[in-house]
Enzyme design. Structure first.
Site, PDB file in Angstrom:
ATOM      1  N   LYS A  11       0.825  -1.207   0.000  1.00 45.90           N
ATOM      2  CA  LYS A  11       0.000   0.000   0.000  1.00 45.90           C
ATOM      3  C   LYS A  11       0.865   1.266   0.000  1.00 45.90           C
ATOM      4  O   LYS A  11       2.043   1.221   0.374  1.00 45.90           O
ATOM      5  CB  LYS A  11      -0.950  -0.038   1.206  1.00 45.90           C
ATOM      6  CG  LYS A  11      -1.920  -1.224   1.138  1.00 45.90           C
ATOM      7  CD  LYS A  11      -2.969  -1.171   2.232  1.00 45.90           C
ATOM      8  CE  LYS A  11      -3.941  -2.337   2.100  1.00 45.90           C
ATOM      9  NZ  LYS A  11      -5.073  -2.269   3.035  1.00 45.90           N
ATOM     10  N   PHE A  59     -15.610   2.071   7.197  1.00 45.78           N
ATOM     11  CA  PHE A  59     -14.207   2.429   6.925  1.00 45.78           C
ATOM     12  C   PHE A  59     -13.921   2.657   5.443  1.00 45.78           C
ATOM     13  O   PHE A  59     -12.780   2.933   5.065  1.00 45.78           O
ATOM     14  CB  PHE A  59     -13.269   1.356   7.475  1.00 45.78           C
ATOM     15  CG  PHE A  59     -13.495  -0.036   6.908  1.00 45.78           C
ATOM     16  CD1 PHE A  59     -12.983  -0.416   5.680  1.00 45.78           C
ATOM     17  CD2 PHE A  59     -14.237  -0.965   7.635  1.00 45.78           C
ATOM     18  CE1 PHE A  59     -13.195  -1.690   5.174  1.00 45.78           C
ATOM     19  CE2 PHE A  59     -14.451  -2.245   7.137  1.00 45.78           C
ATOM     20  CZ  PHE A  59     -13.934  -2.608   5.898  1.00 45.78           C
ATOM     21  N   ARG A  87      -1.128 -15.085   3.158  1.00 42.74           N
ATOM     22  CA  ARG A  87      -1.930 -14.533   4.265  1.00 42.74           C
ATOM     23  C   ARG A  87      -1.261 -14.788   5.616  1.00 42.74           C
ATOM     24  O   ARG A  87      -1.332 -13.962   6.523  1.00 42.74           O
ATOM     25  CB  ARG A  87      -3.360 -15.099   4.226  1.00 42.74           C
ATOM     26  CG  ARG A  87      -4.142 -14.545   3.027  1.00 42.74           C
ATOM     27  CD  ARG A  87      -5.569 -15.004   2.985  1.00 42.74           C
ATOM     28  NE  ARG A  87      -6.389 -14.395   4.022  1.00 42.74           N
ATOM     29  CZ  ARG A  87      -6.840 -13.149   3.990  1.00 42.74           C
ATOM     30  NH1 ARG A  87      -6.544 -12.343   2.979  1.00 42.74           N
ATOM     31  NH2 ARG A  87      -7.604 -12.673   4.955  1.00 42.74           N
ATOM     32  N   THR A  93      -5.535  -8.792   9.590  1.00 43.40           N
ATOM     33  CA  THR A  93      -5.868  -7.484   8.996  1.00 43.40           C
ATOM     34  C   THR A  93      -5.620  -6.358   9.983  1.00 43.40           C
ATOM     35  O   THR A  93      -5.033  -5.333   9.644  1.00 43.40           O
ATOM     36  CB  THR A  93      -7.358  -7.474   8.572  1.00 43.40           C
ATOM     37  OG1 THR A  93      -7.580  -8.548   7.659  1.00 43.40           O
ATOM     38  CG2 THR A  93      -7.740  -6.167   7.919  1.00 43.40           C
ATOM     39  N   ARG A 104       2.412  -7.396   8.807  1.00 44.99           N
ATOM     40  CA  ARG A 104       1.567  -6.339   9.380  1.00 44.99           C
ATOM     41  C   ARG A 104       1.974  -6.011  10.815  1.00 44.99           C
ATOM     42  O   ARG A 104       1.925  -4.842  11.223  1.00 44.99           O
ATOM     43  CB  ARG A 104       0.092  -6.741   9.295  1.00 44.99           C
ATOM     44  CG  ARG A 104      -0.458  -6.567   7.872  1.00 44.99           C
ATOM     45  CD  ARG A 104      -1.828  -7.152   7.757  1.00 44.99           C
ATOM     46  NE  ARG A 104      -2.487  -6.807   6.494  1.00 44.99           N
ATOM     47  CZ  ARG A 104      -3.431  -7.551   5.947  1.00 44.99           C
ATOM     48  NH1 ARG A 104      -3.825  -8.670   6.540  1.00 44.99           N
ATOM     49  NH2 ARG A 104      -3.991  -7.187   4.810  1.00 44.99           N
ATOM     50  N   ASN A 114      -2.511  -0.809   6.756  1.00 40.32           N
ATOM     51  CA  ASN A 114      -1.986  -2.073   7.291  1.00 40.32           C
ATOM     52  C   ASN A 114      -0.948  -2.712   6.353  1.00 40.32           C
ATOM     53  O   ASN A 114      -0.783  -3.909   6.309  1.00 40.32           O
ATOM     54  CB  ASN A 114      -3.136  -3.044   7.612  1.00 40.32           C
ATOM     55  CG  ASN A 114      -3.974  -3.376   6.406  1.00 40.32           C
ATOM     56  OD1 ASN A 114      -3.810  -2.793   5.345  1.00 40.32           O
ATOM     57  ND2 ASN A 114      -4.878  -4.324   6.560  1.00 40.32           N
ATOM     58  N   HIS A 117      -2.000  -5.807   1.093  1.00 41.76           N
ATOM     59  CA  HIS A 117      -3.242  -6.535   0.837  1.00 41.76           C
ATOM     60  C   HIS A 117      -2.878  -7.853   0.171  1.00 41.76           C
ATOM     61  O   HIS A 117      -1.935  -7.914  -0.620  1.00 41.76           O
ATOM     62  CB  HIS A 117      -4.145  -5.724  -0.113  1.00 41.76           C
ATOM     63  CG  HIS A 117      -5.279  -6.532  -0.671  1.00 41.76           C
ATOM     64  ND1 HIS A 117      -6.450  -6.734   0.017  1.00 41.76           N
ATOM     65  CD2 HIS A 117      -5.398  -7.232  -1.835  1.00 41.76           C
ATOM     66  CE1 HIS A 117      -7.246  -7.511  -0.711  1.00 41.76           C
ATOM     67  NE2 HIS A 117      -6.622  -7.829  -1.840  1.00 41.76           N
TER      68      HIS A 117
HETATM   69  P1  CMP Z   1      -7.128  -5.249   2.986  1.00 42.04           P
HETATM   70  O1  CMP Z   1      -6.505  -6.566   3.136  1.00 42.04           O
HETATM   71  O2  CMP Z   1      -6.604  -4.321   1.941  1.00 42.04           O
HETATM   72  O3  CMP Z   1      -8.683  -5.471   2.719  1.00 42.04           O
HETATM   73  C1  CMP Z   1      -9.659  -4.505   3.017  1.00 42.04           C
HETATM   74  C2  CMP Z   1      -9.087  -3.379   3.830  1.00 42.04           C
HETATM   75  O4  CMP Z   1     -10.037  -2.627   4.545  1.00 42.04           O
HETATM   76  C3  CMP Z   1      -8.185  -3.951   4.916  1.00 42.04           C
HETATM   77  O5  CMP Z   1      -7.016  -4.480   4.364  1.00 42.04           O
HETATM   78  C4  CMP Z   1      -8.007  -2.730   5.786  1.00 42.04           C
HETATM   79  O6  CMP Z   1      -7.062  -1.833   5.235  1.00 42.04           O
HETATM   80  C5  CMP Z   1      -9.391  -2.132   5.689  1.00 42.04           C
HETATM   81  N1  CMP Z   1     -10.215  -2.534   6.827  1.00 42.04           N
HETATM   82  C6  CMP Z   1     -10.747  -3.708   7.081  1.00 42.04           C
HETATM   83  N2  CMP Z   1     -11.487  -3.704   8.193  1.00 42.04           N
HETATM   84  C7  CMP Z   1     -11.417  -2.463   8.640  1.00 42.04           C
HETATM   85  C8  CMP Z   1     -11.974  -1.825   9.759  1.00 42.04           C
HETATM   86  N3  CMP Z   1     -12.773  -2.476  10.633  1.00 42.04           N
HETATM   87  N4  CMP Z   1     -11.687  -0.537   9.935  1.00 42.04           N
HETATM   88  C9  CMP Z   1     -10.900   0.124   9.054  1.00 42.04           C
HETATM   89  N5  CMP Z   1     -10.347  -0.441   7.946  1.00 42.04           N
HETATM   90  C10 CMP Z   1     -10.600  -1.732   7.761  1.00 42.04           C
END
Ligand code: CMP
Length: 145
Positions: A11, A59, A87, A93, A104, A114, A117
């Site tokens: 990211k 979010f 993963r 996440t 992460r 984070n 992805h």
């Molecule tokens: P990613 O793996 O890119 O997939 C979806 C993204 O949404 C996740 O990583 C986070 O960056 C974001 N995300 C998921 N859950 C939340 C949450 N509860 N609050 C804020 N961001 C979130």
């Protein structure tokens, strides 16, 4: 042995922190092969489409702002059980819940920022890889789709 492909996005905030090499080192050490790679700054339209499944989540706007804030490094990884294997390397996440030593846990700044992805299933990986790459941009010796 199941050879799979998965999509990885480093990211924008992680690109800015100059940790591409550290992340690539971890995944290559885990026997994941980079078979395609590009750097691009997602447009608003691309980001909203890519993350469409989250469009009703609270979010969503923060996530989209994060993803268009600068260039991302997008790659396709191939290897044995690549989806689950990547993963595990990524960690949870929410970095608060990520196991020590995962990407992460080490590099995320927040739940939204984070660091990376990765696709969460084979259906997602097919959609996500096709979103960014044509077959002419992928270079595999192991597996032809
Ligand atoms: P990613 O793996 O890119 O997939 C979806 C993204 O949404 C996740 O990583 C986070 O960056 C974001 N995300 C998921 N859950 C939340 C949450 N509860 N609050 C804020 N961001 C979130």
């Amino acid at each position: 042995m199941t050879i799979e492909r998965t999509l990885s996005i480093i990211k924008p905030h992680a690109v800015e922190k100059k940790i591409i090499g550290k992340i690539f080192d971890r995944l290559e050490c885990a026997e994941l092969t980079i078979i395609g790679c590009k750097m691009l700054q997602l447009t608003l339209c691309q980001a909203r489409e890519f993350y469409a499944e989250h469009q009703d989540k609270i979010f969503f706007q923060n996530l989209i702002q994060c993803m268009i804030s600068g260039p991302s490094l997008i790659s396709v990884l191939e290897g044995e059980n690549a989806i689950q294997s990547y993963r595990q390397l990524m960690g949870a996440t929410n970095p608060i819940h990520a196991i020590s030593g995962t990407i992460r846990a080490d590099y995320a700044d927040s739940l939204t920022e984070n660091a990376i992805h990765g696709s969460d299933s084979s259906i997602s990986s097919t959609r996500e890889i096709n979103f960014f790459f044509s077959c002419y941009e992928l270079f595999s010796k192991k597996y032809q789709l």
